[in-house]
Design an enzyme around this catalytic site. Structure first.
Site, PDB file in Angstrom:
ATOM      1  CD  GLU A  70      18.241 -56.323  -7.153  1.00  0.00           C
ATOM      2  OE1 GLU A  70      17.517 -56.288  -6.244  1.00  0.00           O
ATOM      3  OE2 GLU A  70      19.626 -57.113  -6.921  1.00  0.00           O
ATOM      4  CG  HIS A 139      22.050 -66.877  -7.590  1.00  0.00           C
ATOM      5  ND1 HIS A 139      21.632 -67.564  -6.622  1.00  0.00           N
ATOM      6  CD2 HIS A 139      22.132 -65.698  -7.256  1.00  0.00           C
ATOM      7  CE1 HIS A 139      21.438 -66.783  -5.571  1.00  0.00           C
ATOM      8  NE2 HIS A 139      21.931 -65.632  -5.680  1.00  0.00           N
TER       9      HIS A 139
END
Lengths: 337, 365
Positions: A70, A139
């Site tokens: 990322e 998450h």
């Protein structure tokens, strides 16, 4: 009249229409194509929940898969934006944003300011947020307030397919960096969406329901839960006005204040952790600006100050639900000094 | 004997209406009602309106309670001569309740929205009453005003379609039509209406236009008088120079509910006609790509400085087709002009929404 499509399809359509309109728009992220070498249109995952499915077939060369890094590809997106492209990067879960805070907070958010208005960074970072998918603590977070805190970033959190398409188109056309937060439990919800392109301005709340007894400000998926609660409350004669800010930065405080000046009561519903949250921020602003209008203490309905639990039963307890909202509204409505 | 019992049913006002609520009854059981009498106020998702009696006779039973949401076609009341027995009335009420519970009402398909290509633009329209066949091949074409669309004829198109084929179109830049208005001139818009007649195969038509649409149909008649059977102009643009310039420019520029809603109140004599649905629908329209540019171009067509730019009587000087002008006496957008032969109705600028029954009676088709 208008056809009904899902939140997922609305986002996909916004991307396709903007890619068609503007060749500078490029899309990349993890599994956006479907893995290197896959033919795209047929085999593509289209991202972990299938949002970009089919785009590669329409725009080969402008939809790319990235490594699971990322910090690298968000940095690349920001750099490409300063260099003239209009990238839409998909950062799978908002929870993973931590590894690219420097790129986002210290670079993208600061360029326009530090270069005296001579630089723009038209990047959109699409990301999933929110609890409910049984995806555990790493998450499931609702980190919108972290990005809302930083001047120089814009933050959108659409609650329905119509807003998702219009806000994403507005985000892509915006010259500032935008965190576009898609609630993962909304992808399969459907609603009427025009086929034509349209953009919804940032900083313009949607009044999702009119009511004169209490103002409920709700964010993302909680707008639907608040509307359910409002329908239940109407049965006992309490009319709730439900306001969906749609974008948390900029925040349309005027619409919230106008409503509270009329109802005298405020309930803020946000599934995030409560400390330094949108709920606490909105309630502080209303307390400061509309203190004289308040007939009862502001009520906050949020998740607790814990990580999102993995156990189904505990995750369900974590997320604000209709009974909690109804309870908070009744506390506000029944309040007497 | 049951054929002597007539039902008053929930009307269908507009293409998307599925349900409505009776807000207030103006008549009571035992009243003798005449055609056109106000029976009840009905509220839909989009707008409130007054239901006028489609028949005459003795009102025997009110079936619909106020405040209850009912599907289009649901029985609201029964009209029957005094000699029809109460038992027969009761049996029809029971049938109506059974029909309501069966859920068979309200499931009918919405009329198809069609598209015609005119001068390279996609023009959206809806046709009702295509099977009536008794209009002598001269259909009615309804042309909305600035910022409006085909749905603004919601109280007009359905009743007219009982005797005529009725087309309601979206002008360029409006509704679901293409948003490119070209130069935005009256001539371009009139060309669209004439091209639309070609597209639907109408040699001649009765043209009904509201506001800007009134000037548009007048310009169409000036250009091709042989294509026009009659003109009905509802609060048309281009009569006199006065206009609410602040409304026109403000509507074109408004991008939020807070800016738009106060302006919309000026369209109606009764500002409560501005429902949240109306505001939301207009905001959704205004956010579409190309609409802001289209409206800005049309403001230029409508206005010359702070005065109206169009001269509709001049357009009509050489036109010999029958012309009917109808105006809402409380119009705040385009005030009622002096020295013009016209019919006044009790309404604001949106007379075809606020006083649809009266407007329908003035139409000479």
């Amino acid at each position: 009249m208008a056809r009904s499509i899902s939140y997922r399809e609305a986002i996909n359509e916004a991307l396709a229409q903007e890619m068609e309109r503007d060749s500078r728009v490029v899309v990349f992220g993890e599994d956006n194509v479907g893995g290197t070498g896959a033919p795209g249109d047929i085999d593509a995952w289209g991202g972990v929940l299938g949002v970009t499915k089919g785009l590669y077939g329409k725009f080969p060369g402008r939809v790319m898969d990235t490594p699971i890094s990322e910090s690298a590809f968000i940095g690349a997106a920001i750099g490409a934006a300063t260099g003239g492209l209009r990238p839409v990067a998909e950062l799978m879960f908002i929870d993973f944003m931590g590894v690219c805070f420097d790129q986002i907070f210290n670079q993208a958010a600061k360029f326009r300011y530090m270069f005296g208005g001579n630089a723009v960074t038209p990047v959109v970072i699409r990301t999933m947020w929110g609890a409910g998918l049984r995806a555990a603590a790493q998450h499931s977070q609702s980190l919108l307030s972290v990005f809302t805190h930083i001047p120089g970033l814009k933050v959108a959190a659409p609650s329905n397919p119509y807003d998702a398409k219009g806000l994403l188109i507005a985000s892509i056309r915006d010259d500032d960096p935008v965190i576009f937060a898609e609630h993962k439990m909304l992808y399969d919800t459907t609603g009427e969406v025009p086929e034509e392109s349209y953009s919804i301005p940032f900083g313009e709340a949607n009044v999702a329901r009119d009511g004169g007894d209490v103002t409920i400000v709700a964010i993302g998926r909680m707008v639907n839960t608040a509307l359910e609660a409002a329908a239940e409350l109407a049965g006992s004669g309490v009319e709730a006005e439900v306001i969906d800010p749609r974008t948390t930065s900029p925040l349309d405080l005027d619409t919230i204040l106008e409503s509270v000046e009329n109802t005298g009561r405020l309930v803020v519903v946000d599934e995030s952790n409560p400390r330094c949250s949108l709920a606490s921020d909105i309630s502080a602003s209303v307390a400061q600006e509309a203190f004289g209008a308040l007939l009862a203490p502001i009520q906050l309905v949020t998740g607790p100050h814990t990580p999102v639990p993995f156990a189904d039963s505990l995750e369900d307890l974590f997320i604000p639900d209709v009974p909690k909202i109804v309870g908070a509204v009744k506390t506000a409505v029944d309040w007497s000094k | 004997m049951t054929e002597r019992i007539q039902k008053v049913t929930m009307p269908k006002w507009g293409l998307s209406m599925k349900t409505g609520k009776v807000i207030e009854w103006f008549v009571a059981e035992g009243d003798t009602i005449a055609k056109g009498d106000d029976l009840a106020d009905i509220e839909t998702e989009k707008i409130a309106g007054t239901l006028e009696s489609p028949q005459e006779g003795l009102l025997r039973r009110i079936v619909a309670d106020t405040g209850v949401e009912l599907p289009v076609g649901a029985t609201l009341a029964l009209v029957a001569p005094a000699e029809v027995s109460d038992e027969e009335i009761e049996s029809v009420v029971a049938e109506a309740r059974a029909q309501l519970e069966s859920g068979e009402l309200g499931g009918e398909d919405e009329p198809a929205v069609r598209t015609a290509e005119v001068d390279g633009r996609s023009i959206s329209y809806v046709t009702l009453g295509a099977d009536s066949g008794d209009d002598g091949g001269e259909p009615v074409v309804l042309v909305h005003g600035f910022g409006g669309d085909k749905n603004s004829w919601l109280f007009v198109q359905q009743p007219l379609s009982e005797s005529h084929t009725v087309h309601a179109l979206d002008l360029p830049g409006h509704g679901q039509s293409g948003k490119d208005v070209g130069d935005g001139s009256l001539d371009t818009l009139a060309g669209t209406v004439l091209g639309f007649l070609d597209a639907v195969g109408a040699a001649r038509a009765h043209l009904v236009g509201h506001s800007l649409g009134g000037a548009v149909v007048a310009a169409a008649a000036a250009r091709a008088p042989d294509r026009v059977a009659s003109l009905t102009l509802l609060a048309p643009a281009g009569y006199g120079k006065e206009a609410d310039v602040e409304y026109l420019r403000g509507f074109a520029a408004a991008s939020s509910r807070r800016e738009l809603k106060p302006l919309l109140g000026r369209l109606f004599a009764d500002e409560s006609q501005v429902t949240r649905q109306l505001v939301d629908d207009l905001l959704k329209y205004k956010r579409l790509d190309g609409v802001a540019e289209a409206l800005a171009a049309l403001v230029e067509t409508l206005l010359d400085g702070d005065r109206q730019a169009i001269d509709t009587p001049a357009l009509l000087a050489g036109v010999s087709v029958p012309v009917t002008v109808v105006w809402g006496s409380a119009d705040r957008i385009l005030p009622v002009p002096d020295g013009v032969t016209l019919h006044r109705v009790d309404a604001g600028h949106m007379l075809h929404m606020e006083a649809a029954g009266e407007v329908l009676r003035q139409l000479s088709l």
